[in-house]
Design a protein around this motif. Structure first.
Motif, PDB file in Angstrom:
ATOM      1  N   VAL A   1       0.824  -1.209   0.000  1.00 48.36           N
ATOM      2  CA  VAL A   1       0.000   0.000   0.000  1.00 48.36           C
ATOM      3  C   VAL A   1       0.861   1.264   0.000  1.00 48.36           C
ATOM      4  N   PHE A   2       2.104   1.179   0.445  1.00 46.02           N
ATOM      5  CA  PHE A   2       2.980   2.344   0.397  1.00 46.02           C
ATOM      6  C   PHE A   2       3.272   2.749  -1.046  1.00 46.02           C
ATOM      7  N   PHE A   3       3.310   1.782  -1.938  1.00 44.32           N
ATOM      8  CA  PHE A   3       3.618   2.051  -3.344  1.00 44.32           C
ATOM      9  C   PHE A   3       2.372   2.364  -4.160  1.00 44.32           C
ATOM     10  N   ASP A   4       1.271   1.754  -3.783  1.00 43.54           N
ATOM     11  CA  ASP A   4       0.060   1.874  -4.602  1.00 43.54           C
ATOM     12  C   ASP A   4      -1.167   2.024  -3.706  1.00 43.54           C
ATOM     13  N   PRO A   5      -1.291   3.163  -3.011  1.00 44.79           N
ATOM     14  CA  PRO A   5      -2.419   3.338  -2.090  1.00 44.79           C
ATOM     15  C   PRO A   5      -3.723   3.510  -2.858  1.00 44.79           C
ATOM     16  N   PRO A   6      -4.840   3.112  -2.242  1.00 41.75           N
ATOM     17  CA  PRO A   6      -6.134   3.312  -2.908  1.00 41.75           C
ATOM     18  C   PRO A   6      -6.535   4.779  -2.905  1.00 41.75           C
ATOM     19  N   GLU A   7      -7.457   5.117  -3.798  1.00 41.01           N
ATOM     20  CA  GLU A   7      -8.017   6.468  -3.797  1.00 41.01           C
ATOM     21  C   GLU A   7      -8.840   6.679  -2.526  1.00 41.01           C
ATOM     22  N   PRO A   8      -8.849   7.894  -1.982  1.00 36.76           N
ATOM     23  CA  PRO A   8      -9.751   8.151  -0.850  1.00 36.76           C
ATOM     24  C   PRO A   8     -11.197   7.883  -1.249  1.00 36.76           C
ATOM     25  N   LYS A   9     -11.977   7.457  -0.290  1.00 34.02           N
ATOM     26  CA  LYS A   9     -13.385   7.164  -0.529  1.00 34.02           C
ATOM     27  C   LYS A   9     -14.165   8.444  -0.829  1.00 34.02           C
ATOM     28  N   THR A  10     -15.099   8.357  -1.772  1.00 33.84           N
ATOM     29  CA  THR A  10     -15.996   9.485  -2.041  1.00 33.84           C
ATOM     30  C   THR A  10     -17.115   9.494  -1.010  1.00 33.84           C
ATOM     31  N   LEU A  11     -17.358  10.649  -0.410  1.00 34.31           N
ATOM     32  CA  LEU A  11     -18.355  10.773   0.641  1.00 34.31           C
ATOM     33  C   LEU A  11     -19.748  11.040   0.059  1.00 34.31           C
ATOM     34  N   THR A  12     -20.750  10.383   0.639  1.00 34.99           N
ATOM     35  CA  THR A  12     -22.135  10.721   0.334  1.00 34.99           C
ATOM     36  C   THR A  12     -22.550  11.897   1.221  1.00 34.99           C
ATOM     37  N   SER A  13     -23.692  12.472   0.908  1.00 33.35           N
ATOM     38  CA  SER A  13     -24.198  13.588   1.700  1.00 33.35           C
ATOM     39  C   SER A  13     -24.371  13.185   3.165  1.00 33.35           C
ATOM     40  N   GLU A  14     -24.936  12.004   3.398  1.00 36.20           N
ATOM     41  CA  GLU A  14     -25.184  11.543   4.760  1.00 36.20           C
ATOM     42  C   GLU A  14     -23.869  11.270   5.493  1.00 36.20           C
ATOM     43  N   GLU A  15     -22.919  10.662   4.788  1.00 34.47           N
ATOM     44  CA  GLU A  15     -21.614  10.395   5.410  1.00 34.47           C
ATOM     45  C   GLU A  15     -20.909  11.687   5.788  1.00 34.47           C
ATOM     46  N   PHE A  16     -20.971  12.655   4.897  1.00 32.21           N
ATOM     47  CA  PHE A  16     -20.339  13.940   5.190  1.00 32.21           C
ATOM     48  C   PHE A  16     -21.010  14.605   6.389  1.00 32.21           C
ATOM     49  N   ARG A  17     -22.342  14.566   6.424  1.00 30.23           N
ATOM     50  CA  ARG A  17     -23.064  15.178   7.539  1.00 30.23           C
ATOM     51  C   ARG A  17     -22.670  14.534   8.866  1.00 30.23           C
ATOM     52  N   LYS A  18     -22.596  13.210   8.873  1.00 25.29           N
ATOM     53  CA  LYS A  18     -22.238  12.503  10.115  1.00 25.29           C
ATOM     54  C   LYS A  18     -20.807  12.825  10.534  1.00 25.29           C
ATOM     55  N   ARG A  19     -19.908  12.859   9.554  1.00 25.48           N
ATOM     56  CA  ARG A  19     -18.503  13.086   9.880  1.00 25.48           C
ATOM     57  C   ARG A  19     -18.301  14.482  10.465  1.00 25.48           C
TER      58      ARG A  19
ATOM     59  N   LYS B   1     -20.403  18.013  -3.572  1.00 23.09           N
ATOM     60  CA  LYS B   1     -21.320  17.275  -4.436  1.00 23.09           C
ATOM     61  C   LYS B   1     -21.063  17.546  -5.922  1.00 23.09           C
ATOM     62  N   SER B   2     -20.379  18.646  -6.221  1.00 20.39           N
ATOM     63  CA  SER B   2     -20.137  18.993  -7.624  1.00 20.39           C
ATOM     64  C   SER B   2     -18.685  18.807  -8.047  1.00 20.39           C
ATOM     65  N   ASN B   3     -17.821  18.388  -7.117  1.00 16.70           N
ATOM     66  CA  ASN B   3     -16.401  18.223  -7.451  1.00 16.70           C
ATOM     67  C   ASN B   3     -15.873  16.967  -6.756  1.00 16.70           C
ATOM     68  N   ASP B   4     -15.745  15.872  -7.530  1.00 16.92           N
ATOM     69  CA  ASP B   4     -15.314  14.597  -6.958  1.00 16.92           C
ATOM     70  C   ASP B   4     -13.905  14.682  -6.376  1.00 16.92           C
ATOM     71  N   ARG B   5     -13.042  15.457  -6.996  1.00 21.42           N
ATOM     72  CA  ARG B   5     -11.664  15.542  -6.507  1.00 21.42           C
ATOM     73  C   ARG B   5     -11.617  16.209  -5.132  1.00 21.42           C
ATOM     74  N   PHE B   6     -12.410  17.256  -4.962  1.00 19.89           N
ATOM     75  CA  PHE B   6     -12.445  17.894  -3.651  1.00 19.89           C
ATOM     76  C   PHE B   6     -13.155  16.993  -2.631  1.00 19.89           C
ATOM     77  N   ASN B   7     -14.137  16.252  -3.102  1.00 18.55           N
ATOM     78  CA  ASN B   7     -14.833  15.315  -2.223  1.00 18.55           C
ATOM     79  C   ASN B   7     -13.840  14.303  -1.644  1.00 18.55           C
TER      80      ASN B   7
END
Length: 484
Positions: free
Chosen positions: A272-290, A453-459
């Protein structure tokens, strides 16, 4: 769990170019070099067209190749002519070969072009002796010569592993955005230590702020002089120029991130140090909870792209971020984290994590000792003032007073300071202030969902920010918890 040897063999099999990759790159290089020779010759520009960088040194990664083609002129060629005609020749070549291009201005002007998915940099420079540099890139041929002489085929693979590791943990690149390790620096470290694992071992055990690597012993016995000349977190004296620190771009955060990753990898190796996964995309509910579960506030200044080349964009963003952080702190807001983000095309965000974004109406102000010369100035200012909620009173030997805050809301403070001149008066830098003046919003907590919600990269960026862990470290922890 795979052994260290198995992990490195697997990574190397994925990043080392195959014969067909080498053939494709060499064919493209031949086309570019031949076209540049013809174009410069037709313009009467007397230059040697030569290939340097990772391809010439045999340290490039499969699927991630940049070609560095240099137009080397004798010292007698006027600089204006070399730059003007050289860049125009490059532009014409990219047009003829069906590519696209853009002019870049870092320390030295050059043309960055793309032929398919391969980037090609065409760089004018001078053919000079070491130490007689006329441009910032005249050292590059000597860098290539030095590395090729020192690296065996086996060590080139070790460089590839080090580059891939640094990419995975986010510290590869000497650009201002990253503030990390250049490809040349990776090559020098491999030459110095003999391999990938050996580099990580020394970094994890001995590296400190101001650590010196001087492969040619230019400063032996004069380390204090080297630290005075190079006031940087890491010092790697350039073997071809003792007046240059090859690690000058490395910021302290990148240095410490690499040391941290080295310690963790050596303790428990993982791919994983060489090939880490992309960060998870947050849903509206997940973002609200976090956000709602945190007893902290997020405040963000959101505006459009900054119109400048990337190094200028990121340099000014970082300085603007520092200025706004200082502004918030000067008004009593406690800033836990401050980050800049942009996709360089549609959106830019200056993000602040605050202990509280709304403070109490009044604040305690500590005055001078009663026997100081400032006694009457303090009394004249605060005694009977309408802004005073309580006091002045004496506490210990000092005068104290409670006064009403002018700004108790961080959102209102930022809006007030940005709305007239884009924040230039409070330290927002020129190109950033221009972008802010074209339109901005100051958002708090859940209001940020409008951007997510309009920018996946920022999400994905916010997902990692809220974790507080880079994805490679999060994955490493998850692997450990599963006993993998």
């Amino acid at each position: 769990m795979n052994s260290l040897k198995q992990i490195l063999e697997e990574v190397l099999s994925e990043v080392k170019p195959r014969p067909e990759d080498e053939e494709h790159v060499n064919e493209l290089l031949d086309r570019v070099v031949d076209a540049l020779k013809a174009e410069t010759s037709s313009r009467g520009l007397n230059v040697e067209v030569e290939v340097y960088g990772s391809v010439a040194k045999g340290t490039w990664l499969r699927g991630d190749v940049d070609l560095d083609v240099f137009l080397r002129a004798d010292k007698g060629v006027p600089r204006d002519r070399l730059i003007g005609e050289g860049l125009e020749a490059a532009r014409r070549v990219f047009e003829k070969l069906g590519g696209r291009w853009v002019e870049r201005y870092a320390e030295h002007p050059y043309v960055e072009g793309w032929l398919g998915n391969i980037r090609v940099d065409v760089v004018p420079c001078y053919k000079v002796r070491p130490g007689e540099w006329m441009t910032a890139v005249d050292r590059t041929p000597y860098h290539t010569e030095y590395v090729r002489a020192k690296l065996s085929p086996e060590m080139r693979d070790q460089v590839r592993l080090l580059k891939k590791f640094m990419k995975g943990v986010g510290v590869y690149g000497a650009d201002i955005k990253t503030g990390g390790f250049s490809g040349y620096l990776c090559e020098l470290l491999t030459i110095r230590y003999g391999g990938f694992v050996e580099t990580l071992e020394d970094a994890s055990k001995r590296w400190r702020r101001g650590f010196i690597i001087d492969m040619e012993n230019y400063y032996r016995g004069r380390e204090g002089e080297a630290r005075k000349r190079f006031p940087h977190p890491l010092i790697v004296v350039d073997p071809v120029d003792p007046r240059r620190n090859a690690a000058a771009a490395v910021r302290i955060e990148s240095l410490c991130r690499f040391i941290t990753a080295s310690k963790l990898f050596l303790k428990r190796p993982s791919k994983v140090f060489f090939d880490p996964p992309e960060p998870k995309t947050l849903t509206s509910e997940e973002f609200r909870k976090r956000v709602s579960s945190r007893d902290l506030d997020l405040v963000a200044v959101v505006f459009g792209p900054v119109e400048a080349v990337p190094d200028v964009v990121w340099g000014q963003l970082y300085r603007s971020l520092d200025s706004l952080k200082s502004l918030l702190e000067s008004w009593g807001f406690k800033v836990y984290r401050a980050r800049a983000w942009t996709d360089e095309k549609t959106a830019t965000v200056l993000l602040f994590e605050l202990e509280k974004s709304v403070l109490t109406r009044f604040k305690l102000h500590r005055g001078p000792p009663v026997f100081s010369g400032e006694f009457w100035r303090f009394m004249d200012k605060y005694l009977g003032s309408s802004s005073v909620a309580s006091g002045p009173w004496v506490e210990g030997d000092r005068l104290m007073v409670e006064v009403e805050r002018r700004f108790k809301d961080a959102v209102l403070l930022l809006r007030s300071c940005l709305e007239n001149d884009g924040g230039a008066s409070v330290g927002v830098r020129g190109k950033v202030a221009e972008a802010v003046k074209r339109g901005f919003r100051v958002l708090r907590n859940l209001e940020l969902w409008e951007v997510l919600k309009s920018n996946d990269r920022f999400n994905r960026y916010m997902s990692e920010f809220l974790d507080g862990l880079p994805t490679w470290l999060k994955s490493w922890v998850e692997e450990a918890s599963k006993g993998e």
